[in-house]
Design a protein around this motif. Structure first.
Motif, mmCIF file in Angstrom:
data_model
loop_
_atom_site.group_PDB
_atom_site.id
_atom_site.type_symbol
_atom_site.label_atom_id
_atom_site.label_comp_id
_atom_site.label_asym_id
_atom_site.label_seq_id
_atom_site.Cartn_x
_atom_site.Cartn_y
_atom_site.Cartn_z
ATOM 1 N N ILE A 359 58.995 -41.366 7.926
ATOM 2 C CA ILE A 359 58.202 -40.026 8.534
ATOM 3 C C ILE A 359 56.750 -41.023 9.160
ATOM 4 C CG2 ILE A 359 58.784 -39.200 6.378
ATOM 5 C CD1 ILE A 359 56.226 -40.016 5.103
ATOM 6 N N PHE A 360 56.437 -40.076 10.076
ATOM 7 C CA PHE A 360 55.128 -40.303 10.587
ATOM 8 C C PHE A 360 53.919 -39.484 10.034
ATOM 9 C CE2 PHE A 360 52.265 -39.282 14.364
ATOM 10 C CZ PHE A 360 51.963 -40.029 14.988
ATOM 11 N N PHE A 361 53.088 -39.974 9.716
ATOM 12 C CA PHE A 361 52.698 -39.348 8.277
ATOM 13 C C PHE A 361 50.806 -39.939 8.250
ATOM 14 C CE2 PHE A 361 50.494 -38.077 4.505
ATOM 15 C CZ PHE A 361 50.728 -36.694 4.657
ATOM 16 N N PRO A 362 50.298 -40.453 9.580
ATOM 17 C CA PRO A 362 48.817 -41.232 9.780
ATOM 18 C C PRO A 362 47.986 -40.443 8.996
ATOM 19 C CG PRO A 362 48.731 -39.480 11.517
ATOM 20 C CD PRO A 362 50.419 -39.175 10.931
ATOM 21 N N LEU A 363 47.378 -42.010 7.876
ATOM 22 C CA LEU A 363 46.519 -41.661 7.299
ATOM 23 C C LEU A 363 45.464 -42.523 7.275
ATOM 24 C CD1 LEU A 363 48.016 -41.504 4.249
ATOM 25 C CD2 LEU A 363 46.970 -39.583 5.064
ATOM 26 N N CYS A 364 43.995 -42.397 7.350
ATOM 27 C CA CYS A 364 42.473 -42.986 7.556
ATOM 28 C C CYS A 364 41.831 -42.570 6.593
ATOM 29 C CB CYS A 364 41.802 -41.784 8.629
ATOM 30 S SG CYS A 364 40.558 -43.282 9.303
ATOM 31 N N SER A 365 41.128 -44.602 5.972
ATOM 32 C CA SER A 365 40.164 -44.908 4.930
ATOM 33 C C SER A 365 38.572 -44.032 5.790
ATOM 34 C CB SER A 365 40.007 -46.202 4.721
ATOM 35 O OG SER A 365 39.372 -45.967 3.450
ATOM 36 N N LEU A 366 38.223 -43.026 5.372
ATOM 37 C CA LEU A 366 37.224 -42.239 5.275
ATOM 38 C C LEU A 366 35.503 -43.564 5.430
ATOM 39 C CD1 LEU A 366 35.410 -40.351 6.034
ATOM 40 C CD2 LEU A 366 34.912 -39.653 3.598
ATOM 41 N N TYR A 367 35.836 -44.343 3.946
ATOM 42 C CA TYR A 367 34.592 -45.507 4.326
ATOM 43 C C TYR A 367 35.234 -46.393 4.830
ATOM 44 C CZ TYR A 367 31.758 -43.844 0.248
ATOM 45 O OH TYR A 367 31.005 -43.041 0.205
ATOM 46 N N GLY A 368 37.086 -47.057 4.989
ATOM 47 C CA GLY A 368 36.592 -47.701 6.476
ATOM 48 C C GLY A 368 36.529 -47.335 7.656
ATOM 49 N N LYS A 369 36.862 -46.059 8.027
ATOM 50 C CA LYS A 369 36.514 -46.168 9.643
ATOM 51 C C LYS A 369 34.894 -45.337 10.238
ATOM 52 C CE LYS A 369 37.762 -45.164 13.771
ATOM 53 N NZ LYS A 369 38.080 -46.225 14.728
ATOM 54 N N VAL A 370 34.328 -45.400 9.253
ATOM 55 C CA VAL A 370 33.390 -44.924 9.131
ATOM 56 C C VAL A 370 31.944 -45.736 9.425
ATOM 57 C CG1 VAL A 370 30.879 -43.656 8.567
ATOM 58 C CG2 VAL A 370 33.600 -42.682 8.382
ATOM 59 N N ALA A 371 32.050 -46.717 7.695
ATOM 60 C CA ALA A 371 31.511 -47.557 7.887
ATOM 61 C C ALA A 371 31.546 -49.051 7.453
ATOM 62 C CB ALA A 371 30.235 -47.365 6.405
ATOM 63 N N GLY A 372 33.281 -49.283 7.008
ATOM 64 C CA GLY A 372 33.635 -50.499 7.170
ATOM 65 C C GLY A 372 33.982 -49.993 5.261
ATOM 66 N N GLU A 373 34.974 -50.560 4.527
ATOM 67 C CA GLU A 373 35.547 -50.283 3.375
ATOM 68 C C GLU A 373 34.248 -51.008 2.492
ATOM 69 O OE1 GLU A 373 37.306 -48.087 2.246
ATOM 70 O OE2 GLU A 373 39.079 -48.778 3.003
ATOM 71 N N PRO A 374 33.650 -50.729 1.039
ATOM 72 C CA PRO A 374 32.365 -51.363 0.175
ATOM 73 C C PRO A 374 32.846 -52.180 0.197
ATOM 74 C CG PRO A 374 33.272 -48.944 -0.370
ATOM 75 C CD PRO A 374 34.334 -49.507 0.458
ATOM 76 N N SER A 375 31.588 -52.773 -0.568
ATOM 77 C CA SER A 375 32.965 -54.571 -0.608
ATOM 78 C C SER A 375 32.970 -54.780 -2.461
ATOM 79 C CB SER A 375 30.960 -55.469 -0.944
ATOM 80 O OG SER A 375 30.655 -55.810 0.081
ATOM 81 N N PHE A 376 32.982 -53.627 -2.759
ATOM 82 C CA PHE A 376 33.540 -53.059 -4.294
ATOM 83 C C PHE A 376 33.207 -51.825 -4.662
ATOM 84 C CE2 PHE A 376 29.175 -54.573 -4.782
ATOM 85 C CZ PHE A 376 28.785 -53.834 -6.510
ATOM 86 N N THR A 377 34.510 -51.268 -5.564
ATOM 87 C CA THR A 377 34.301 -50.167 -6.091
ATOM 88 C C THR A 377 34.699 -51.078 -7.294
ATOM 89 O OG1 THR A 377 36.469 -49.910 -5.552
ATOM 90 C CG2 THR A 377 34.525 -48.844 -4.458
ATOM 91 N N ASN A 378 35.031 -51.769 -8.209
ATOM 92 C CA ASN A 378 35.051 -52.085 -9.473
ATOM 93 C C ASN A 378 35.280 -53.016 -10.447
ATOM 94 O OD1 ASN A 378 37.564 -53.603 -11.176
ATOM 95 N ND2 ASN A 378 36.371 -51.378 -11.977
ATOM 96 N N CYS A 379 33.759 -53.044 -10.923
ATOM 97 C CA CYS A 379 32.130 -54.618 -11.219
ATOM 98 C C CYS A 379 32.282 -54.923 -12.681
ATOM 99 C CB CYS A 379 31.294 -53.751 -10.691
ATOM 100 S SG CYS A 379 30.240 -55.376 -10.427
ATOM 101 N N THR A 380 33.352 -55.837 -12.617
ATOM 102 C CA THR A 380 33.380 -56.423 -13.786
ATOM 103 C C THR A 380 33.311 -58.206 -14.269
ATOM 104 O OG1 THR A 380 35.301 -57.054 -14.261
ATOM 105 C CG2 THR A 380 34.645 -54.908 -14.688
ATOM 106 N N PRO A 381 32.742 -58.844 -14.609
ATOM 107 C CA PRO A 381 33.014 -60.306 -14.361
ATOM 108 C C PRO A 381 33.922 -60.876 -14.292
ATOM 109 C CG PRO A 381 31.680 -59.775 -16.331
ATOM 110 C CD PRO A 381 31.871 -58.692 -15.916
ATOM 111 N N GLY A 382 35.090 -60.777 -14.882
ATOM 112 C CA GLY A 382 36.493 -60.707 -14.180
ATOM 113 C C GLY A 382 37.228 -60.696 -12.391
ATOM 114 N N PHE A 383 36.610 -59.542 -12.360
ATOM 115 C CA PHE A 383 37.304 -58.724 -11.229
ATOM 116 C C PHE A 383 36.327 -58.040 -10.654
ATOM 117 C CE2 PHE A 383 38.985 -55.735 -8.277
ATOM 118 C CZ PHE A 383 39.696 -56.581 -7.552
#
Length: 438
Positions: A359-383
């Motif tokens: 199918i043709f269904f374009p999607l865009c990441s809001l953070y990815g386009k505006v400022a680049g993806e964040p370095s992290f959204t999940n943060c533990t010593p393991g990952f």
């Protein structure tokens, strides 16, 4: 609790994350400015440095008071190169994996102050955190005390809709919205277990035995008890528009990328069908948002699939009701593609009679386009990495006004890992203010 230290230690999968790519794929949108500050980079630490850093942070955390103030949401304004737009109506959309209390164990989060893990403290901190967003639409994952939040959020002017995970899982996905601003027109629930044929009574015992020994059987492998929920909203201040918000939580295991990709394809199939139904019924093209915890890092298979323009989708299998098949087979389908899942299990998954189409269904990441993806959204010593996203279909009637600013890896809010007194979940919330042009 995606990829938290507890989940990783239990499954001995820690080494799989190191190979995850952190590169983001952007889609060109003519109405976005070229505002793209450099992406944050995680510091490279040796084993002894990393160990010392974690121990020091844990020591500091143990001394902190439970009354430590929660982080105040801060927004970065999005600048545009033109001044043609005049704000007509705006709304604030948030997504947040709040970490289900059912998964909160001291053995899973030894780096966190014990006082931050107890339900009484966490529930109050989370509620305070959610209300501080002042979101118009708030999507939550790992929501396992729905009635608790529903009752308290209703007192603050929010209505909600919720889907619990399948099987014995206690958490699910919920969407809260301000009733003075929005009204739900329609909603649909997605159970990814629908990718698995129902088990007949005579084969039930055999299936149970198979599940104990063969995780590569697609009927076992695809049954992960994950869900999503989609809602179509009428905005009172923009009556000419319909807004679709789909909220999901994909399967966690990095070794099972084929399962996550199959879930993503099925999700997009259902989302396209939902959009088509609304177009037919209301004669309006909805604005589409797809948000949640995708348990996928920027640049991996699921992420690249979602931000691609043309998508191979997992079409509803023949054992699902004919009405759903018709819904997905509407003229959004443009042809059949032989799509490989590019892993050791792709042949077996294709053999399960799940059709794959394009199918043709374009999607865009809001953070990815505006400022680049964040370095992290999940943060533990393991990952520590990015797993949460706000995707949307580009529209000439929509643009971001501001995005929620996230802390850096060396911030006092995150050093040593989450949850802590600043953030009651192991994930960070993401959000944005968006403007609709009438």
């Amino acid at each position: 609790m995606s990829w938290s230290i507890g989940a990783w230690s239990r499954r001995q999968a820690l080494s799989c994350v190191a190979a995850a790519s952190s590169s983001a794929v952007a889609v060109d949108l003519p109405f976005f400015s070229p505002f793209s500050p450099p992406a944050l980079q995680l510091p490279v630490l040796g084993p002894s440095q990393h160990h010392h850093r974690i121990l020091s942070a844990i020591g500091q955390r143990k001394k902190m008071s439970c009354n430590q103030p929660l982080s105040t949401p801060k927004f970065d304004k999005v600048e545009f190169s033109d001044d043609v737009w005049h704000e007509t109506t705006s709304f604030r959309l948030f997504s947040y994996n709040i970490l289900a209390q059912a998964y909160v164990k001291s053995t899973s989060f030894p780096h966190s102050p014990s006082s931050c893990l107890k339900w009484k403290a966490r529930s109050q901190a989370l509620l305070t955190r959610l209300l501080s967003f002042n979101a118009d639409i708030l999507c939550l994952q790992e929501l396992d005390e729905y009635e608790y939040y529903k009752q308290r959020m209703e007192k603050q002017g929010y209505q909600s809709t919720y889907v619990k995970r399948s099987g014995k899982k206690r958490d699910g996905c919920g969407i809260f919205f301000k009733s003075e601003r929005f009204e739900i027109l329609e909603k649909q629930i997605i159970d990814y277990n629908d990718l698995v044929p129902p088990i007949s009574p005579q084969n039930d015992d055999a299936a149970v035995e198979c599940s104990k020994v063969d995780i590569n059987d697609p009927n076992v492998r695809l049954k992960r008890d994950c869900v999503a929920i989609m809602a179509a909203f009428k905005c009172f201040k923009a009556p000419g528009f319909i807004i679709i918000v789909a909220n999901t939580h994909l399967y966690w295991d990095p070794n099972w990328a084929d399962v996550k990709l199959a879930q993503a394809k099925y999700l997009v199939s259902r989302l396209v069908g939902f959009q088509r139904e609304l177009i037919d019924r209301y004669q309006k093209v909805p604005i589409v948002f797809l948000v949640g915890d995708f348990n996928s890092t920027p640049g991996d298979q699921v992420y690249n699939y979602l931000v691609s323009n043309e998508k191979d989708v997992m079409v509803v299998p023949p054992f699902i009701s004919s009405s759903l098949q018709v819904m997905l087979a509407k003229d959004s389908i443009r042809g059949v593609a032989d799509s490989s899942l590019e892993n050791n299990h792709s042949t077996k998954l294709r053999a399960s009679n799940n059709r794959v189409e394009t199918i043709f269904f374009p999607l865009c990441s809001l953070y990815g386009k505006v400022a680049g993806e964040p370095s992290f959204t999940n943060c533990t010593p393991g990952f520590t990495g990015t797993l949460d996203y706000i995707f949307f279909c580009p529209s000439c009637c929509l643009r971001p006004k501001s995005i929620l600013s996230l802390p850096s890896i060396d911030s006092i809010e995150t050093v040593g890992g989450l949850p802590n007194h600043f953030h009651p979940s192991d994930h960070l919330p993401i959000g944005a203010d968006l403007v609709i042009k009438l």
